[in-house]
Scaffold this active site. Sequence first.
Site, PDB file in Angstrom:
ATOM      1  CE1 TYR A  18       1.834  -7.057   3.931  1.00  0.00           C
ATOM      2  CE2 TYR A  18       1.393  -9.368   4.441  1.00  0.00           C
ATOM      3  CZ  TYR A  18       1.411  -8.325   3.534  1.00  0.00           C
ATOM      4  OH  TYR A  18       1.007  -8.536   2.258  1.00  0.00           O
ATOM      5  CG  ASP A  28      -1.938  -1.084   1.231  1.00  0.00           C
ATOM      6  OD1 ASP A  28      -2.282  -1.554   0.126  1.00  0.00           O
ATOM      7  OD2 ASP A  28      -2.396  -1.468   2.325  1.00  0.00           O
ATOM      8  CE1 TYR A  65      -6.112  -6.292  -1.111  1.00  0.00           C
ATOM      9  CE2 TYR A  65      -7.613  -8.169  -1.142  1.00  0.00           C
ATOM     10  CZ  TYR A  65      -6.938  -7.165  -1.813  1.00  0.00           C
ATOM     11  OH  TYR A  65      -7.080  -7.021  -3.163  1.00  0.00           O
TER      12      TYR A  65
END
Length: 423
Positions: free
Chosen positions: A299, A233, A370
């Site tokens: 992440y 992103d 996501y």
Amino acid sequence: MSLRFDEAQLERARRILGAGPICDECLGRPFARVGRGLTNGERGRAIRARLAEAGKPGVCWVCGGLFDEAVAWAERAVREAAGFEFATYLFGVRLSPRLEEMERFFDERFPGDEGESLKHAFNRVVGKAFEARLDRPATVEFNGPDVSFVVDLGANALRMHVASVYVYGRYRKLLRGIPQTRWPCRRCRGRGCASCGFTGKQYPESVEEWIAAPLLEAAGAEEARLHGAGREDIDARMLGDGRPFVLEVLAPRRRALDLAQLREDVNERAAGRVEVSSLSLVDRGAVALLKGLEATKRYRARVEFEAPVDAKRLGEALRALCGEIEQRTPRRVAHRRADRVRRRRLISASGEVKGPRRAVLEFEGEGGLYVKELVSGDGGRTKPSLSGRLGAGAVVTELDVLEVRSDAFPDRADAVDKAEPLP
Ligand SMILES: [Zn+2]
Ligand SMILES: [Zn+2]
């Protein structure tokens, strides 16, 4: 050189000669497989000598004098390619309808299986003439030549294509708010308007532009495209060893690039924003490889909760979250992605409470997961979610990609730069 014709071949040659004026190339072509180490022109002359017949005078009825123009086409190509560095080339030709018709007619009237087509012979003759007029060596290459030409005889046009150069590497994005690739301004779609300050861009900078600028200068090119192994992103950083990419430099004037120097140049100019490593030249197949891979991602997310959450509850919720996650296309990307449900595996999840309503979490998941929605639940569109498991609203306030991993990446065997300590 040796050339032996049998009676049938001589008879065929005699009939061809009798049909009308014909050039040496077109007289030799039907016998292209007879004798070695000869040009078709030499074959044609040998046939005339053997038959003691000069043939009818005039412009060749088969090619219309095309072979007399080969040198002019070659010179045109040399001019077109001036200033471009290349080691390999290829010519192609588009015959005019009239020439195609003549060739068909010739084949019907003088059938044989030892000849060479007009196209093939002309390509070779032009190529040889081209090579002879270059100031540095180049060789013909059928599979992915550096430059290729199409001689369009019907349109009297020469089209040149310069193959792109492909540079593989990894990038780290150290600053939030930078998109991976250049985005055209939403309002003017790239034409330039007051709202984008007449840049045509939605964001003033991009990873693509930071990497491309020094490479474009070095390659003497105007356009480059970044193909990433996925994208983070805009508001997420890309840390760790970085994300694999291929930068395609279109129509480069120079192909020999000093990648060690370019790496320095990029890292100096984009210091604090974008950093590259593991640069190497690859072929175009690397783009499809990168696009086709679903790499595993790791992440780190800073998360805020609506209600206080303690370490025990958080740990239980994270453990219960691992496994298959069902995600309907998130609302925030629904305007540009098809609305569908996808299933991705959350491989691991761990975290540390940083305050009554704050935590730093780490997730490892299959490509395409996501993470923001994994945490928030996206209004029930992602199931299960951390928010659902906790029974309390949760939202990602900062996201970093720590790793993009696949054993299929071109540099996986090499040692890549060690990840720097996370700030
Ligand atoms: Zn001819
Ligand atoms: Zn604009």
